[in-house]
Design an enzyme around this catalytic site. Structure first.
Site, PDB file in Angstrom:
ATOM      1  CG  ASN A  26      33.570 -27.695 -19.047  1.00  3.16           C
ATOM      2  OD1 ASN A  26      34.473 -26.959 -19.419  1.00  3.16           O
ATOM      3  ND2 ASN A  26      33.498 -28.161 -17.820  1.00  3.16           N
ATOM      4  CG  HIS A  47      39.749 -28.115 -21.861  1.00  6.95           C
ATOM      5  ND1 HIS A  47      40.677 -27.906 -20.867  1.00  6.95           N
ATOM      6  CD2 HIS A  47      39.054 -29.208 -21.485  1.00  6.95           C
ATOM      7  CE1 HIS A  47      40.570 -28.852 -19.952  1.00  6.95           C
ATOM      8  NE2 HIS A  47      39.577 -29.656 -20.307  1.00  6.95           N
ATOM      9  CG  HIS A  97      36.103 -26.395 -12.430  1.00  9.34           C
ATOM     10  ND1 HIS A  97      36.659 -27.644 -12.310  1.00  9.34           N
ATOM     11  CD2 HIS A  97      36.151 -25.862 -11.184  1.00  9.34           C
ATOM     12  CE1 HIS A  97      37.004 -27.861 -11.049  1.00  9.34           C
ATOM     13  NE2 HIS A  97      36.721 -26.778 -10.348  1.00  9.34           N
ATOM     14  NE  ARG A 115      41.410 -27.160 -11.320  1.00 10.88           N
ATOM     15  CZ  ARG A 115      41.116 -28.458 -11.222  1.00 10.88           C
ATOM     16  NH1 ARG A 115      40.291 -29.017 -12.062  1.00 10.88           N
ATOM     17  NH2 ARG A 115      41.675 -29.184 -10.292  1.00 10.88           N
ATOM     18  NE  ARG A 145      44.565 -26.650 -13.138  1.00 11.68           N
ATOM     19  CZ  ARG A 145      44.596 -27.932 -12.736  1.00 11.68           C
ATOM     20  NH1 ARG A 145      44.281 -28.872 -13.585  1.00 11.68           N
ATOM     21  NH2 ARG A 145      44.938 -28.242 -11.521  1.00 11.68           N
ATOM     22  CD  GLU A 188      32.282 -28.528 -13.878  1.00 10.08           C
ATOM     23  OE1 GLU A 188      33.501 -28.609 -13.687  1.00 10.08           O
ATOM     24  OE2 GLU A 188      31.720 -29.086 -14.809  1.00 10.08           O
ATOM     25  CB  THR A 229      36.903 -33.103 -11.648  1.00  9.45           C
ATOM     26  OG1 THR A 229      36.861 -31.725 -11.998  1.00  9.45           O
ATOM     27  CG2 THR A 229      36.260 -33.297 -10.291  1.00  9.45           C
ATOM     28  CD  GLU A 242      28.072 -32.842 -13.871  1.00  7.88           C
ATOM     29  OE1 GLU A 242      27.834 -31.655 -13.568  1.00  7.88           O
ATOM     30  OE2 GLU A 242      29.000 -33.174 -14.638  1.00  7.88           O
ATOM     31  CG  HIS A 272      34.786 -36.184 -15.752  1.00  6.29           C
ATOM     32  ND1 HIS A 272      35.836 -36.905 -16.242  1.00  6.29           N
ATOM     33  CD2 HIS A 272      35.323 -35.102 -15.148  1.00  6.29           C
ATOM     34  CE1 HIS A 272      36.966 -36.285 -15.930  1.00  6.29           C
ATOM     35  NE2 HIS A 272      36.687 -35.186 -15.275  1.00  6.29           N
TER      36      HIS A 272
HETATM   37  N1  PXP Z   1      31.256 -32.332 -15.173  1.00  9.83           N
HETATM   38  C1  PXP Z   1      32.146 -32.021 -14.193  1.00  9.83           C
HETATM   39  C2  PXP Z   1      31.657 -31.929 -12.793  1.00  9.83           C
HETATM   40  C3  PXP Z   1      33.492 -31.762 -14.499  1.00  9.83           C
HETATM   41  O1  PXP Z   1      34.366 -31.453 -13.523  1.00  9.83           O
HETATM   42  C4  PXP Z   1      33.902 -31.806 -15.855  1.00  9.83           C
HETATM   43  C5  PXP Z   1      35.325 -31.484 -16.214  1.00  9.83           C
HETATM   44  O2  PXP Z   1      35.586 -30.156 -15.922  1.00  9.83           O
HETATM   45  C6  PXP Z   1      32.950 -32.115 -16.824  1.00  9.83           C
HETATM   46  C7  PXP Z   1      31.641 -32.394 -16.457  1.00  9.83           C
HETATM   47  C8  PXP Z   1      33.296 -32.180 -18.274  1.00  9.83           C
HETATM   48  O3  PXP Z   1      34.153 -33.250 -18.491  1.00  9.83           O
HETATM   49  P1  PXP Z   1      34.828 -33.447 -19.922  1.00  9.83           P
HETATM   50  O4  PXP Z   1      35.687 -32.243 -20.172  1.00  9.83           O
HETATM   51  O5  PXP Z   1      35.613 -34.708 -19.758  1.00  9.83           O
HETATM   52  O6  PXP Z   1      33.710 -33.546 -20.914  1.00  9.83           O
END
Ligand code: PXP
Length: 238
Positions: free
Chosen positions: A7, A10, A43, A45, A49, A70, A101, A151, A191
């Site tokens: 992901n 960030h 994601h 959003r 952001r 996402e 999330t 998921e 997550h």
């Molecule tokens: N899976 C989902 C559905 C999420 O919303 C997120 C955060 O955007 C992640 C995985 C990844 O989480 P993390 O950044 O804590 O690894």
């Protein structure tokens, strides 16, 4: 063998801090793929952001593995997904004020509307995953909603602060994996997963793909800082 979806939200968070063009999540995705990632997750959003529409459109063209989008199950996002056609859509709950999330999708209480969103996406040829807490009622509801995948939300496991609660959360995840497998659902998880807590989850088995973001980008900042400083010192003092 389990797969890794990286992901890269960030990377965009850092870019948005200055509103400029770097670091570019498109470049980050290419590096992640070269390093062995099996997929790229973003994601988009409602408040934009971090990831922007431009990122989604470019990543759709450049990602060579799999692009997992996402998204909230809103009309706006469903229309975007139907147009851009990611390889997977993961429906997540979205609250404006949250830092990330917070919980899984409340599928059971909103079965009709979630089912409708799943059908609209599937009618457009898309594979749909639902981000759910490791709760048997939600897993069964995801199946009833017609999802291809779930998921499993690993946040509570990741945040457990003592062995007993960690064991309890792990057991919930294991039971959800068993149930989802019995129902014929594909199983992803994510997550809060990091370089430490991934081990106990992976030992359970049965998870096809992990979606991991924050811990990988955090590590990248630290392991990359030495090189970045050396490069600047060299430019200032050749
Ligand atoms: N899976 C989902 C559905 C999420 O919303 C997120 C955060 O955007 C992640 C995985 C990844 O989480 P993390 O950044 O804590 O690894």
């Amino acid at each position: 063998m389990a797969k890794l979806g990286v992901n890269i939200d960030h990377v965009a968070t850092i870019r948005q801090a200055r509103g400029g063009v770097e670091p570019d999540p498109v470049a980050a995705a290419a590096i992640a793929e070269l390093a062995g990632a099996d997929g790229i997750t973003i994601h988009l959003r409602e408040d934009r952001r971090h990831i922007q529409d431009r990122d989604l459109n470019l990543l759709r063209q450049t990602v060579k593995t799999k692009l997992n989008l996402e998204m909230a199950a809103t009309d706006e996002m469903i229309n975007i997904a139907l147009k851009v056609k990611p390889d997977m859509c993961t429906l997540v709950p979205e609250k404006r004020q949250e830092l990330t999330t917070e919980g899984g999708l409340e599928v059971r209480a909103n079965l009709a509307s979630v089912k409708q969103a799943v059908e609209r996406l599937q009618d457009g040829g898309l594979i749909v995953s639902l981000f759910v807490d490791p709760d048997p009622d939600q897993v069964k509801a995801a199946d009833k909603a017609g999802a291809d995948y779930i998921e499993i939300h690993t946040g509570a496991y990741a945040e457990a602060r003592d062995w007993k609660s960690e064991d309890e959360e792990l057991e919930k995840i294991e039971n959800s994996i068993r149930l989802a497998a019995k129902l014929g659902l594909g199983i992803n998880a994510g997550h809060g997963l990091n370089y430490t807590n991934i081990k106990r989850i992976e030992a359970i088995g049965g998870i096809e793909e992990y979606n991991i973001g924050h811990s990988i980008i955090s590590r990248a900042v630290l392991v990359g800082l030495d090189r970045a400083v050396r490069d600047m010192v060299e430019l200032i003092n050749p």
